[in-house]
Write a protein that holds these residues in place. Structure first.
Motif, PDB file in Angstrom:
ATOM      1  N   LEU A 191       0.825  -1.200   0.000  1.00 18.77           N
ATOM      2  CA  LEU A 191       0.000   0.000   0.000  1.00 18.77           C
ATOM      3  C   LEU A 191       0.862   1.253   0.000  1.00 18.77           C
ATOM      4  O   LEU A 191       0.599   2.203  -0.742  1.00 18.77           O
ATOM      5  N   MET A 246      -5.527   0.691  -6.076  1.00 16.16           N
ATOM      6  CA  MET A 246      -5.676   0.702  -4.623  1.00 16.16           C
ATOM      7  C   MET A 246      -7.129   0.496  -4.213  1.00 16.16           C
ATOM      8  O   MET A 246      -7.429  -0.284  -3.307  1.00 16.16           O
ATOM      9  N   ARG A 257      -8.824  -2.113  -1.053  1.00 16.38           N
ATOM     10  CA  ARG A 257      -9.838  -1.555  -0.155  1.00 16.38           C
ATOM     11  C   ARG A 257     -10.524  -2.672   0.626  1.00 16.38           C
ATOM     12  O   ARG A 257     -10.913  -3.695   0.068  1.00 16.38           O
ATOM     13  N   PHE A 299      -7.720   0.584   3.826  1.00 19.73           N
ATOM     14  CA  PHE A 299      -6.889  -0.037   2.790  1.00 19.73           C
ATOM     15  C   PHE A 299      -5.941  -1.057   3.410  1.00 19.73           C
ATOM     16  O   PHE A 299      -5.253  -0.773   4.395  1.00 19.73           O
ATOM     17  N   ASN A 359      -2.453   4.195   5.577  1.00 18.86           N
ATOM     18  CA  ASN A 359      -3.758   4.697   5.153  1.00 18.86           C
ATOM     19  C   ASN A 359      -3.751   6.214   5.055  1.00 18.86           C
ATOM     20  O   ASN A 359      -4.395   6.784   4.181  1.00 18.86           O
TER      21      ASN A 359
END
Length: 438
Positions: free
Chosen positions: A29, A62, A67, A73, A174
């Motif tokens: 991420l 993403m 999600r 996330f 995040n």
């Protein structure tokens, strides 16, 4: 880092060969959030079509693949997955053989796909499989045909066993994703991306913040973890909330950023030196309290906090936050000339400090008023280092920068200031754009 288009968006973690053909297929991420924002900013500065495409495809990746059901996330996608025979193999989800192309596309389109994406009989990966690559150099390809082929391959890939996903929601990462999605959505008129950023921010407020606005580092499946937030969590989440403030004009995000940054001042700052610690003063006692200003795969908590403190001070006029940012940036003078690659975030924050940073207030009868929207968008697209943006209805007290900012001749207006000292306001988009050149 691999091409985004050929894989349906998203950056792999790193390359395992010097030619950048084969990636380590794990996708994080934080890599994607940071690169999404970088490419969005590159487009903002240059208008590059490549940068626009990469930013949007990374944002879509993403939202589509990281999600969680709760709106946050997930941390990562694994490198390996089931190859269809029950064995877990690295890259199985992403690589193709010529025979697999024929199976999905038919002979004619498979030949085009092989040429375009570099799929060979020998393979560029393992056991005759190839990593999809974008073509290098000149070549004549039908754009519509290539897009049709790409979408059919993406649909077929979706039927393969997917890589495992680490569904842990990490607050800091995040926060980086919130900032990236908010800005990318605003730049490219994608309200769905802004909505995704807001949903992730809502989750952090609802689940990760306690009644004293102390931040938990992780959650999973809607349950908060036991680990307390560290400096990078407070800094990166504040950064995300400040980006939402600029994009949405909603003061609640500035308020939450302030709660987090007050904790930074109270619990992470060495009052004597102005240096920042990675753990809070009331955290578990360690042999040595950790403290590291250098960037790695993510910005250091130290310089990320300096940036958020500086932006918050520019939005609010809060002197303690600006002073703390200035003191924290002393480390940039020491490390910048010696190891600039490891203090990049700090260099960017220092540049913003030298520029002011510029404060932009946009006022109008309503945020969805066309003339107000045009000024707001122009402000967001300004390239002045670290510029902060506040937009709202004339007479609103929701954001401090909007105070005492009237319309000009009854029209929406923009005010560009430094340290709350402003140039003459303008109602013209081009004049505003000129005043925000980096």
């Amino acid at each position: 880092m691999g091409s985004t288009t050929s894989w349906g968006g998203g950056f792999a973690r790193y390359s395992v060969d010097r030619e950048w053909v084969v990636p380590h297929f794990e996708k994080m991420l934080y890599d994607n959030a940071l690169l999404c924002r970088v490419y969005a900013h590159l487009w903002r500065a240059t208008g590059s079509e490549l940068a626009r495409r990469v930013a949007l495809e990374t944002a879509d990746f993403m939202v589509r693949e990281l999600r969680t059901n709760e709106g946050g996330f997930a941390s990562a996608l694994d490198a390996d997955s089931d190859d269809g025979s029950g064995k877990h193999v690295e890259g199985a989800y992403y690589v193709w053989t010529p025979a697999q192309l024929v199976e999905v596309l038919g002979e004619e389109d498979a030949e085009l796909a092989a040429q375009y994406f570099g799929v060979t009989d020998e393979g560029t990966f393992e056991e005759g499989a190839s990593v999809l690559q974008l073509p290098q150099g000149e070549g004549v390809f039908d754009g519509d045909k290539v897009e049709s082929v790409r979408r059919r391959l993406l649909d077929a890939r979706a039927g393969r066993p997917a890589p495992g996903r680490d569904d842990k929601v990490v607050a800091a990462w995040n926060g980086l994703a919130i900032a990236a999605l908010a800005e990318t959505g605003a730049y490219f008129d994608r309200p769905d991306l802004v909505e995704a950023a807001v949903a992730a921010a809502d989750l952090l407020v609802r689940l990760h913040l306690d009644e004293q606005a102390r931040l938990a580092r992780t959650s999973k499946d809607g349950h908060v973890g036991a680990n307390a937030g560290v400096l990078e969590d407070y800094a990166d989440v504040a950064e995300g909330f400040l980006a939402l403030t600029a994009v949405t004009g909603e003061g609640v995000w500035l308020e939450f950023a302030g709660f987090l940054l007050d904790h930074v001042l109270a619990r992470f700052v060495d009052e004597e030196s102005g240096a920042l610690f990675d753990t809070a003063s009331d955290a578990e006692r360690l042999i040595r309290r950790p403290q590291d200003p250098t960037d790695n795969a993510v910005p250091s908590g130290w310089t990320a906090a300096a940036g958020a403190l500086l932006s918050y001070a520019a939005q609010t006029g809060a002197e303690p936050h600006r002073v703390a940012a200035e003191r924290a940036l002393g480390v940039v003078k020491a490390l910048g000339p010696r190891v600039p690659r490891f203090i990049g975030w700090g260099l960017a924050v220092a540049e913003a400090l030298l520029d002011g940073p510029r404060e932009v207030a946009v006022v109008g009868p309503a945020l969805d008023d066309p003339a107000t929207k045009a000024l707001h968008r122009t402000a967001l697209l300004g390239t002045a280092p670290g510029a902060v943006v506040a937009a709202g209805v004339v007479g609103s007290d929701e954001l401090p920068l909007l105070a005492d900012r009237p319309l000009v001749g009854g029209e929406p207006a923009a005010y560009v200031c430094r340290n709350f000292t402003c140039d003459a306001p303008t109602t013209e988009v081009e004049r505003l754009r000129a005043s925000l050149n980096g």
